[in-house]
Design an enzyme around this catalytic site. Structure first.
Site, short mmCIF file in Angstrom:
data_model
loop_
_atom_site.label_atom_id
_atom_site.label_comp_id
_atom_site.label_asym_id
_atom_site.label_seq_id
_atom_site.Cartn_x
_atom_site.Cartn_y
_atom_site.Cartn_z
N SER A 135 0.84 -1.20 0.00
CA SER A 135 0.00 0.00 0.00
C SER A 135 0.87 1.24 0.00
O SER A 135 1.95 1.26 0.59
CB SER A 135 -0.91 0.02 1.24
OG SER A 135 -1.75 1.15 1.21
N LYS A 207 -4.94 -6.21 3.87
CA LYS A 207 -4.89 -5.12 2.88
C LYS A 207 -6.29 -4.81 2.35
O LYS A 207 -6.64 -3.64 2.12
CB LYS A 207 -3.97 -5.52 1.73
CG LYS A 207 -3.95 -4.54 0.53
CD LYS A 207 -3.53 -3.15 0.93
CE LYS A 207 -3.04 -2.33 -0.27
NZ LYS A 207 -4.00 -2.23 -1.38
N HIS A 210 -7.90 -2.78 4.95
CA HIS A 210 -7.27 -1.45 4.86
C HIS A 210 -7.96 -0.62 3.78
O HIS A 210 -8.30 0.55 4.00
CB HIS A 210 -5.78 -1.60 4.52
CG HIS A 210 -5.13 -0.35 3.98
ND1 HIS A 210 -5.32 0.09 2.69
CD2 HIS A 210 -4.30 0.56 4.56
CE1 HIS A 210 -4.64 1.20 2.49
NE2 HIS A 210 -4.01 1.51 3.61
N ASN A 211 -8.20 -1.22 2.62
CA ASN A 211 -8.82 -0.48 1.53
C ASN A 211 -10.28 -0.14 1.84
O ASN A 211 -10.79 0.90 1.44
CB ASN A 211 -8.73 -1.28 0.24
CG ASN A 211 -7.34 -1.23 -0.37
OD1 ASN A 211 -6.37 -0.96 0.32
ND2 ASN A 211 -7.24 -1.49 -1.65
N GLU A 214 -10.14 2.75 3.96
CA GLU A 214 -9.79 3.87 3.08
C GLU A 214 -11.03 4.43 2.38
O GLU A 214 -11.22 5.65 2.30
CB GLU A 214 -8.78 3.38 2.05
CG GLU A 214 -8.34 4.39 1.02
CD GLU A 214 -7.45 3.75 -0.04
OE1 GLU A 214 -7.72 3.94 -1.24
OE2 GLU A 214 -6.50 3.03 0.35
#
Length: 506
Positions: A135, A207, A210-211, A214
């Site tokens: 990332s 991840k 995480h996105n 986001e």
């Protein structure tokens, strides 16, 4: 270069090329391959430009056979190719080119975590597939990304020095990024934003979440922007100034920083703010959607992340929204005095902080439940540390999250961590007032509102699911548990009978 290279690298697009240059800045030599000769030439030219009169650090390879022959054994091969079928195609071609079973192939693409699990099993015995989610975009790849590696634990021992070298670094005491954007002068001190996540798939799952975070983080910043724009009547420059000020405090983050910069940018053709000439339709690459779907499958409520995905979907309905705006009317937006405007800005600050906490609480709770279901022993303090720099959601806020998990590694939900209990208690009235103000003025705040609903539901010992379960039993005999009976005992009522006889279902 006459000696064999330390690493073989396949895929020299934007991310791949920058990862290669990051690797060579830290002393690794790289044999690089791409199907596009121009991309090979490009990375060789960049290496020559940046190294000056020093020895070449990159060897260009036109075939996979050449790449393998140019790389030390056992081979360490890093892939930066599109997720999905291309990973399998490259893997099969490497085997045909003579790659041996002791090789390690690292997938750094944005791969769906279940694909990583299946692919790891598929190639077992032929080579070791190891995944590392990356990332930070182009700049992160070049000067320090956040890395989420997972796979065979024994191979992590081999990879750890490489990943810890090229990863973003933070001051361990403050959690603030230590940054250098000068080629050849990488940051070598500080705590690396790279740590072993767990078995195959775990890194890409983290991840993915995480996105998802986001998505929600970006949307709620946009909500604060729209309220200031439409309710407070502020210009883009004024809102940019507010974001700059917010970035000096607990909301300090990459996304707030770039939002302030974006709002002050002017369009070269019209002189208008750039955001005013950008079409209000947002795209997505699927990771937010994957997170929302996974939360439903796992049974971990993520309304804020789901609403951020829905907001992008609604934004794409531009033609319908324009038509609807001609017939669907909302309230008249009230004008605010200077004092009222300042009060609204303060309320929005606290709303963004509280909503942000709920988004992270949902994301970490999802990782916790998924980890339990998959048998992953996830270290959430370590994961929070990875997010502090190099990635899109990097923020000072993550230092507090790190401390919360360090204090209690079994924490069920960030909302009940003592520090955050105090933070929300102090700010929740402003959070509520800002949402009420938005509703009364017809301004949608889906993530702010979903986050508050999540908080209010989570803090309530009693919710109306008792009526819901009775409804289910009425029309579908789905049974229910009683508060005054042992847990695990299920009952059913013959609702259609006058006497409403209740029976216990074993």
């Amino acid at each position: 270069m006459t000696q064999l290279c330390d690493i073989g690298f396949i895929g020299l697009g934007v991310m791949g090329k920058n990862l290669v240059m990051n690797l060579v800045d830290h002393g690794y030599t790289v044999a690089a391959f791409d199907l596009d000769q121009e991309k090979i030439d490009g990375v060789l030219a960049q290496d020559q430009q940046e190294r000056g009169d020093k020895a070449a650090r990159v060897v260009g390879c036109n075939t996979l056979e050449t790449l393998l022959a140019s790389t030390k054994q056992p081979h360490l091969i890093i892939l930066s190719v599109p997720a999905g079928k291309p990973v399998d195609i490259v893997s099969e071609n490497l085997l045909k080119a003579g790659m041996t079973a002791d090789a390690v192939v690292v997938d750094t693409g944005n791969t769906l975590w279940t694909d990583t699990v299946e692919r790891t099993a598929k190639y077992e015995g032929q080579f070791t597939l190891f995944s590392t989610a990356v990332s930070g975009g182009e700049v992160g790849a070049r000067f320090g990304p956040a890395l989420m590696p997972s796979g065979d634990a024994a191979q992590w021992e081999r990879l750890a020095p490489v990943w810890e070298a090229i990863a973003a670094k933070v001051d361990p005491d403050t959690g603030k990024p230590l940054e250098s954007y000068v080629p050849g002068q990488p940051v070598t001190e500080g705590e690396p934003c790279a740590a072993y996540i767990g078995p195959a798939g775990a890194g890409h799952y983290v991840k993915m979440v995480h996105n998802g975070i986001e998505y929600a983080d970006m949307q709620q910043i946009c909500e604060a922007y729209q309220v200031m724009r439409e309710v407070a009547g502020m210009s883009c420059d004024e809102i940019g100034d507010v974001f700059e000020e917010w970035n000096k405090g607990p909301l300090n983050s990459y996304l707030i920083e770039i939002s302030a910069d974006i709002l002050k940018q002017k369009d070269a053709e019209t002189g208008k703010p750039v955001v005013d000439v950008i079409k209000d339709t947002a795209g997505q690459k699927g990771t937010g959607l994957w997170t929302a779907i996974s939360s439903l499958e796992v049974g971990s409520p993520n309304p804020s992340i789901a609403q951020s995905v829905f907001a992008r979907a609604l934004s794409s309905m531009k033609t319908e929204r324009v038509a609807a705006s001609q017939v669907l009317k909302g309230p008249q937006v009230a004008s605010l005095s200077v004092a009222e405007k300042e009060e609204l800005i303060s309320q929005l600050h606290d709303a963004l902080y509280c909503s942000k906490l709920c988004v992270y609480a949902q994301g970490f709770h999802l990782m916790k439940l998924a980890g339990e279901q998959q048998g992953w022993d996830l270290d959430f303090a370590s994961i929070a540390k990875i997010f502090r720099a190099g990635c899109i959601i990097r923020a000072i806020f993550l230092q507090s999250i790190t401390k919360a998990f360090e204090a209690d590694s079994d924490l069920d939900n960030l909302l009940v961590a003592p520090f955050f209990v105090e933070q929300i208690e102090e700010r929740q009235q402003n959070w509520r007032k800002s949402i009420a103000q938005s509703v009364m003025n017809g301004i949608p705040t889906p993530v702010f509102s979903a986050s508050l609903a999540y908080y209010d539901t989570y803090r309530n010992a009693v919710v109306p699911a008792n009526l819901l379960q009775a409804q289910r039993d009425f029309f579908g005999a789905h049974t229910f548990e009683r508060l005054d009976k042992p847990a695990g005992e299920f009952y059913h009522i013959e609702w259609s009978q006058p006497e409403r006889q209740q029976v216990r279902i074993k």
